[in-house]
Motif scaffolding. Structure first.
Motif, PDB file in Angstrom:
ATOM      1  N   ASP A  55       0.818  -1.221   0.000  1.00  0.00           N
ATOM      2  CA  ASP A  55       0.000   0.000   0.000  1.00  0.00           C
ATOM      3  C   ASP A  55       0.850   1.269   0.000  1.00  0.00           C
ATOM      4  O   ASP A  55       0.479   2.288   0.583  1.00  0.00           O
ATOM      5  CB  ASP A  55      -0.986   0.048   1.174  1.00  0.00           C
ATOM      6  N   ARG A  56       1.984   1.222  -0.664  1.00  0.00           N
ATOM      7  CA  ARG A  56       2.789   2.419  -0.887  1.00  0.00           C
ATOM      8  C   ARG A  56       2.392   2.992  -2.242  1.00  0.00           C
ATOM      9  O   ARG A  56       2.138   2.250  -3.186  1.00  0.00           O
ATOM     10  CB  ARG A  56       4.277   2.101  -0.850  1.00  0.00           C
ATOM     11  N   LEU A  57       2.366   4.299  -2.313  1.00  0.00           N
ATOM     12  CA  LEU A  57       1.925   5.026  -3.505  1.00  0.00           C
ATOM     13  C   LEU A  57       3.137   5.568  -4.251  1.00  0.00           C
ATOM     14  O   LEU A  57       3.979   6.251  -3.652  1.00  0.00           O
ATOM     15  CB  LEU A  57       1.011   6.182  -3.075  1.00  0.00           C
ATOM     16  N   LEU A  58       3.216   5.276  -5.539  1.00  0.00           N
ATOM     17  CA  LEU A  58       4.313   5.788  -6.348  1.00  0.00           C
ATOM     18  C   LEU A  58       4.006   7.215  -6.789  1.00  0.00           C
ATOM     19  O   LEU A  58       2.970   7.478  -7.388  1.00  0.00           O
ATOM     20  CB  LEU A  58       4.539   4.922  -7.585  1.00  0.00           C
ATOM     21  N   LEU A  59       4.932   8.125  -6.471  1.00  0.00           N
ATOM     22  CA  LEU A  59       4.832   9.507  -6.943  1.00  0.00           C
ATOM     23  C   LEU A  59       6.071   9.839  -7.750  1.00  0.00           C
ATOM     24  O   LEU A  59       7.151   9.300  -7.518  1.00  0.00           O
ATOM     25  CB  LEU A  59       4.695  10.488  -5.775  1.00  0.00           C
ATOM     26  N   LEU A  60       5.896  10.741  -8.691  1.00  0.00           N
ATOM     27  CA  LEU A  60       6.989  11.247  -9.508  1.00  0.00           C
ATOM     28  C   LEU A  60       7.443  12.579  -8.937  1.00  0.00           C
ATOM     29  O   LEU A  60       6.624  13.351  -8.432  1.00  0.00           O
ATOM     30  CB  LEU A  60       6.522  11.457 -10.953  1.00  0.00           C
ATOM     31  N   ARG A  61       8.732  12.845  -9.041  1.00  0.00           N
ATOM     32  CA  ARG A  61       9.287  14.118  -8.586  1.00  0.00           C
ATOM     33  C   ARG A  61       9.472  14.996  -9.809  1.00  0.00           C
ATOM     34  O   ARG A  61      10.139  14.610 -10.771  1.00  0.00           O
ATOM     35  CB  ARG A  61      10.631  13.915  -7.907  1.00  0.00           C
ATOM     36  N   GLY A  62       8.856  16.162  -9.782  1.00  0.00           N
ATOM     37  CA  GLY A  62       8.969  17.092 -10.889  1.00  0.00           C
ATOM     38  C   GLY A  62       9.632  18.382 -10.481  1.00  0.00           C
ATOM     39  O   GLY A  62       9.350  18.924  -9.410  1.00  0.00           O
ATOM     40  N   ASP A  63      10.549  18.839 -11.300  1.00  0.00           N
ATOM     41  CA  ASP A  63      11.176  20.146 -11.102  1.00  0.00           C
ATOM     42  C   ASP A  63      10.560  21.085 -12.132  1.00  0.00           C
ATOM     43  O   ASP A  63      11.153  21.368 -13.167  1.00  0.00           O
ATOM     44  CB  ASP A  63      12.694  20.056 -11.265  1.00  0.00           C
ATOM     45  N   GLU A  64       9.333  21.519 -11.848  1.00  0.00           N
ATOM     46  CA  GLU A  64       8.549  22.278 -12.808  1.00  0.00           C
ATOM     47  C   GLU A  64       8.659  23.786 -12.627  1.00  0.00           C
ATOM     48  O   GLU A  64       8.312  24.535 -13.521  1.00  0.00           O
ATOM     49  CB  GLU A  64       7.074  21.892 -12.691  1.00  0.00           C
ATOM     50  N   TYR A  65       9.102  24.231 -11.474  1.00  0.00           N
ATOM     51  CA  TYR A  65       9.069  25.649 -11.169  1.00  0.00           C
ATOM     52  C   TYR A  65      10.376  26.336 -11.537  1.00  0.00           C
ATOM     53  O   TYR A  65      11.448  25.743 -11.459  1.00  0.00           O
ATOM     54  CB  TYR A  65       8.764  25.861  -9.688  1.00  0.00           C
ATOM     55  N   ALA A  66      10.277  27.602 -11.869  1.00  0.00           N
ATOM     56  CA  ALA A  66      11.456  28.377 -12.262  1.00  0.00           C
ATOM     57  C   ALA A  66      12.478  28.462 -11.134  1.00  0.00           C
ATOM     58  O   ALA A  66      13.681  28.497 -11.392  1.00  0.00           O
ATOM     59  CB  ALA A  66      11.034  29.790 -12.690  1.00  0.00           C
ATOM     60  N   ASP A  67      12.009  28.444  -9.884  1.00  0.00           N
ATOM     61  CA  ASP A  67      12.955  28.530  -8.762  1.00  0.00           C
ATOM     62  C   ASP A  67      13.599  27.188  -8.428  1.00  0.00           C
ATOM     63  O   ASP A  67      14.429  27.092  -7.537  1.00  0.00           O
ATOM     64  CB  ASP A  67      12.285  29.130  -7.528  1.00  0.00           C
ATOM     65  N   GLY A  68      13.184  26.135  -9.131  1.00  0.00           N
ATOM     66  CA  GLY A  68      13.827  24.839  -8.979  1.00  0.00           C
ATOM     67  C   GLY A  68      13.303  23.961  -7.867  1.00  0.00           C
ATOM     68  O   GLY A  68      13.773  22.837  -7.708  1.00  0.00           O
TER      69      GLY A  68
END
Length: 157
Positions: free
Chosen positions: A16-29
């Motif tokens: 029951d662990r949830l896979l999430l993706l890490r996104g560097d979407e913001y201009a400030d990083g």
């Protein structure tokens, strides 16, 4: 304003662990963690889109799509474009695996920078930005109560 129809997948392992993706979407990083998912292609149904997105974003094909549990509508700005997003959220099950970035599009490779399997308690306790912000609380309730009879509207108005 354009409308974008999307699927989001609560991809759970056998613990029951949830896979999430890490996104560097913001201009400030600063990073944001979010579930697998994306837009429906023309003529594609939601389950087919969910399976395609899982394969594209993680490399996995060994997934069982379960019930649709939530839906959400939000106005979203990304890279200068404002869109009316209509999301359908599904639970999916798989054995734990190490995601692969090989099938990511060129654009996805510019901002998807990692993966992590999270418990509900870890999501609730984190100070990292998570999308949507109440995902940990909703995820814990879903594990506790099971899938609803009909999808719940989780839009924040």
């Amino acid at each position: 304003m354009p409308v974008r129809r999307t699927v989001k997948v609560l991809l759970l392992d056998q613990s029951d662990r949830l896979l999430l993706l890490r996104g560097d979407e913001y201009a400030d990083g600063h990073p944001i963690w979010f579930p697998v998912g994306g837009g429906l292609e023309p003529g594609e149904d939601a389950v087919t889109a969910a399976l395609r997105e899982i394969e594209e974003e993680t490399g996995s094909r060994d997934v069982t799509i379960g019930p649709e549990v939530w839906h959400r509508q939000q106005l979203y700005s990304w890279r200068g474009t404002r869109t009316d997003v209509h999301e359908r959220w599904f639970v999916a099950r798989t054995d734990r695996f190490t995601p692969s970035t090989q099938a990511l599009t060129d654009e996805e490779q510019t901002y998807i920078t990692g993966f992590r399997w999270w418990t509900a308690d870890e999501l609730i306790a984190t100070t990292a930005e998570v999308f949507p912000p109440d995902l940990g609380t909703r995820f814990r309730a879903l594990l506790r109560d099971g899938a609803p009879q009909t999808p719940i509207d989780i839009s924040q108005r």
